[in-house]
Design a protein around this motif. Structure first.
Motif, short mmCIF file in Angstrom:
data_model
loop_
_atom_site.label_atom_id
_atom_site.label_comp_id
_atom_site.label_asym_id
_atom_site.label_seq_id
_atom_site.Cartn_x
_atom_site.Cartn_y
_atom_site.Cartn_z
N LEU A 1 35.44 -56.36 24.24
CA LEU A 1 35.44 -55.19 23.35
C LEU A 1 34.28 -54.28 23.67
O LEU A 1 34.38 -53.06 23.57
N ALA B 1 37.06 -64.17 20.04
CA ALA B 1 37.37 -62.75 20.10
C ALA B 1 36.30 -61.90 19.45
O ALA B 1 35.86 -60.91 20.03
N TYR B 2 35.87 -62.28 18.25
CA TYR B 2 35.03 -61.37 17.48
C TYR B 2 33.54 -61.69 17.58
O TYR B 2 32.72 -60.80 17.57
N SER C 1 48.68 -57.56 24.21
CA SER C 1 47.73 -58.68 24.25
C SER C 1 48.11 -59.65 25.37
O SER C 1 47.26 -60.31 25.95
N MET D 1 37.85 -60.72 24.39
CA MET D 1 39.20 -60.49 23.95
C MET D 1 40.24 -61.09 24.87
O MET D 1 41.22 -61.69 24.45
N ALA E 1 40.45 -64.78 24.43
CA ALA E 1 40.99 -65.09 23.11
C ALA E 1 42.49 -64.85 23.07
O ALA E 1 43.24 -65.61 22.47
N ASN E 2 42.94 -63.79 23.74
CA ASN E 2 44.37 -63.51 23.77
C ASN E 2 45.13 -64.61 24.50
O ASN E 2 46.24 -64.97 24.11
N SER F 1 48.67 -70.55 20.51
CA SER F 1 48.92 -70.74 19.07
C SER F 1 50.26 -70.15 18.68
O SER F 1 50.97 -70.70 17.84
N ILE G 1 39.97 -69.07 18.18
CA ILE G 1 40.39 -67.74 18.64
C ILE G 1 39.51 -66.66 18.00
O ILE G 1 38.99 -65.78 18.69
N ALA G 2 39.34 -66.77 16.67
CA ALA G 2 38.55 -65.76 15.97
C ALA G 2 37.14 -65.71 16.52
O ALA G 2 36.57 -64.64 16.72
N PHE H 1 38.92 -58.65 29.64
CA PHE H 1 38.63 -57.62 28.65
C PHE H 1 37.59 -58.07 27.62
O PHE H 1 37.70 -59.12 27.02
N ALA I 1 45.41 -67.22 22.05
CA ALA I 1 46.34 -66.82 20.99
C ALA I 1 47.77 -67.13 21.41
O ALA I 1 48.58 -67.53 20.58
N PHE J 1 39.29 -53.50 30.73
CA PHE J 1 40.70 -53.65 30.36
C PHE J 1 41.60 -53.48 31.58
O PHE J 1 42.70 -54.01 31.62
#
Lengths: 298, 288
Positions: free
Chosen positions: A41, A256-257, A31, A262, A265-266, A272, A252-253, A39, A269, A47
């Motif tokens: 999803l 990312a989702y 990550s 991603m 979000a990483n 955090s 973050i959630a 990146f 992350a 990537f």
């Protein structure tokens, strides 16, 4: 012959290290790498595109990110301090009780058994503006005419989340501090009293230093999973209304989702993770310092 | 005389204040839980009533019956979630305890270089927020095709539990005097035998309680489970709770009932282990 064999502690710790490497360390390295890529999803080929620090640049210049970051730190500060104070108070109350201490201790552990998601749900239920226990009680007692929009107003929602968080975690402090109070030798307290200390002085200079390591154990345990507050917030407001209770973790959630970004979000992350590590290391060192202090005095 | 009377009065006021404070504190702790139990037993009409109905008029177990009677009637497949939760929690606990026992024993009985750094390092892996960890895990699991399987969640939970079980079990082994195992070895036991026949039984209750703690962590975990599960193949109870909020309305009564189902096992288990848990966490506090 002997040199080639692994030493006993190495062998014993090997399984733990392997599991943690496989599930935590390697994914984190991955990550970390992907935080330097755009990146998504939905588009796996991104990537392998390297964009340097652009993700970090973007989030560092993003005002929403800093607001969420600041709010997370604020929540942790408020919650941990109040939990510590209330836990100390609760432990002192229970220690003073002459009868039924066992029952009291069991009741005290009650909130610990609630999964954070249940805590979030039950407080969402209680703070519901229409059918919640809090508003019903306030209205029945005639304290307020209108329903108070607990989870809709930004500030009130933050308060409600803090209350839920404090309710769920005060007991960890209370129980460990109580263990400290019960383990404490009685002589120093008596000696202090004989020497003419007021109750406050006895508490401040004799009891408190002895209990502090126990409080720091509780702090360390808490800082190991402060991020469990994500569950509570996710259920109670999900960062809403309009992002006014957005914490780092919900952000973050969402990135990312929901937005499927991603890489970005990483990058968040990592902030955090850094935050958690700073908290943990800080309390770990406090714990060590408090231990040596006691060791020197008793 | 006067001083006596006022001192007595003061003491009585202090006692009353203490009682009242204690009562209020316990009330605040208990009330949310009791409210949930109560709400799960009341009909939805009563929960929604305005002005509020404080004293339940009718009590029934309808919510529980509906929940356990399958998808068609209860709305959500609670039984499947329950089974998944049990399988995942128990398996990951057993593995985490085996690994934790080896690690905890190493920390309690052996001296080696970088011991405290190693300990801190293990703890730090636990600080990674679940949601932050879920991003790369999601990606890796998708590549390995183990999303929405029991195996995937079990693996994640083992890693989640190992640091804490090591901490706890380390504490319990420290409480067992070193001399006992040494005496057994002098009497002809091998180290392996000494461990199983002497040290393990003595630390046993503590190890059991760290097992229960690990079980509860897995039982309650949400952040990872919500991303790594998809369907009734592996969804656990905490994720299933969200099924009640799927639409714009929330089925409060059903949710309360499911909450009670989740909390009862946790309640029983915690009650059993409370004594050992505190002992294990604090054993290193005074005598580092």
């Amino acid at each position: 012959m002997k040199a080639r064999r692994l030493s006993a502690p190495t062998l014993l710790l090997l399984p733990a290290v392997i599991v943690l490497a496989a599930v935590v360390v390697v994914p984190l390295i991955l990550s970390f790498y992907s935080s330097f890529t755009p990146f998504r999803l939905t588009r796996p080929e991104t990537f392998f595109t390297f964009i340097g620090l652009r993700n970090y640049q973007r989030i560092l210049s993003d005002w929403n990110f800093w607001v969420a970051f600041g709010r997370t730190v604020l929540l942790l500060t408020v919650a941990l301090n109040l939990e510590m104070l209330l836990g100390l108070g609760l432990a002192l109350l229970v220690e003073k009780a002459t009868r039924g201490q066992r029952v009291l201790r069991t009741i005290m552990m009650f909130p610990m058994m609630f999964s954070p998601i249940l805590v979030g749900f039950q407080f969402k239920f209680m703070f519901n503006d229409n059918i919640g226990l809090v508003n019903n009680a306030l209205q029945s007692l005639g304290l307020t005419e209108r329903a108070i929009p607990w989870l809709i107003d930004g500030k009130l929602a933050f308060a409600a989340i803090s209350i839920a968080e404090i309710w769920s975690s005060t007991s960890i402090f209370a129980i460990l501090i109580l263990a400290g109070l019960l383990a404490m030798p009685k002589e120093p307290v008596e000696a202090a009293r004989v020497d003419g200390c007021t109750p406050w002085q006895t508490f401040r200079y004799v009891t408190l230093p002895f209990v502090m390591p126990f409080a720091y154990i509780a702090m360390t345990i808490r800082s190991l999973d402060v991020a469990r507050a994500y569950d509570i917030v996710k259920i109670m407001t999900d960062g809403g209304p309009a992002g006014r209770t957005e914490l780092l973790w919900t952000l973050i959630a969402r990135t990312a989702y929901s937005d499927a970004r991603m890489g970005q979000a990483n990058a968040m992350a990592y902030f955090s993770i850094l935050l958690s590590i700073v908290f943990t290391v800080y309390f770990f060192r406090k714990l060590a310092a408090a231990r040596t202090q006691i060791g020197a005095e008793w | 005389m006067d001083a006596n009377a006022s001192a007595r009065l003061k003491r009585r006021i202090a006692t009353v204040a203490h009682r009242v404070g204690l009562f209020l504190a316990m009330l605040v702790i208990c009330l949310p839980g009791l409210w949930i139990v109560l709400s799960s037993l009341r009909p939805t009409v009563e929960i929604m009533a305005k002005p509020p109905v404080w004293i339940p008029q009718q009590v029934s177990f309808d919510a529980y019956v509906a929940m356990f009677s399958g998808v068609g009637k209860g709305g959500i497949p609670v039984l499947d979630y329950f089974r998944n939760s049990l399988i995942i929690s128990i398996t990951s606990t057993v593995i985490a305890i085996a690994i934790g026992m080896a690690g905890g024993y190493a920390f309690a009985r052996h001296r080696f270089r970088g011991k405290s750094a190693m300990f801190l390092g293990l703890m730090l892996t636990r600080t990674v927020p679940g949601i932050a960890l879920s991003l790369p895990l999601f990606f890796v699991y998708a590549k390995l095709d183990i999303i929405d399987t029991h195996f995937g969640l079990i693996l994640a939970y083992v890693a989640l539990n190992v640091p804490f079980t090591i901490w706890l079990i380390d504490g319990f082994f420290r409480q067992v005097p070193k001399d006992l195992a040494e005496a057994a070895q002098i009497d002809g036991c091998t180290r392996w035998q000494a461990f199983w026949q002497v040290e393990f039984p003595l630390a046993g209750p503590g190890i059991a309680s760290s097992g229960i703690f690990a079980f509860l962590t897995s039982w309650n975990e949400f952040a990872l489970a919500s991303q790594l599960t998809r369907s009734i193949n592996s969804k656990t109870l905490p994720v299933g709770l969200l099924d009640y909020t799927a639409e714009f309305t929330i089925d409060w009564r059903g949710m309360c009932a499911l909450a009670v189902v989740m909390i009862v096992p946790a309640l029983l288990l915690t009650f059993i282990v409370q004594k050992h848990l505190v002992g294990g966490l604090t054993s290193g506090a005074v005598k580092g």
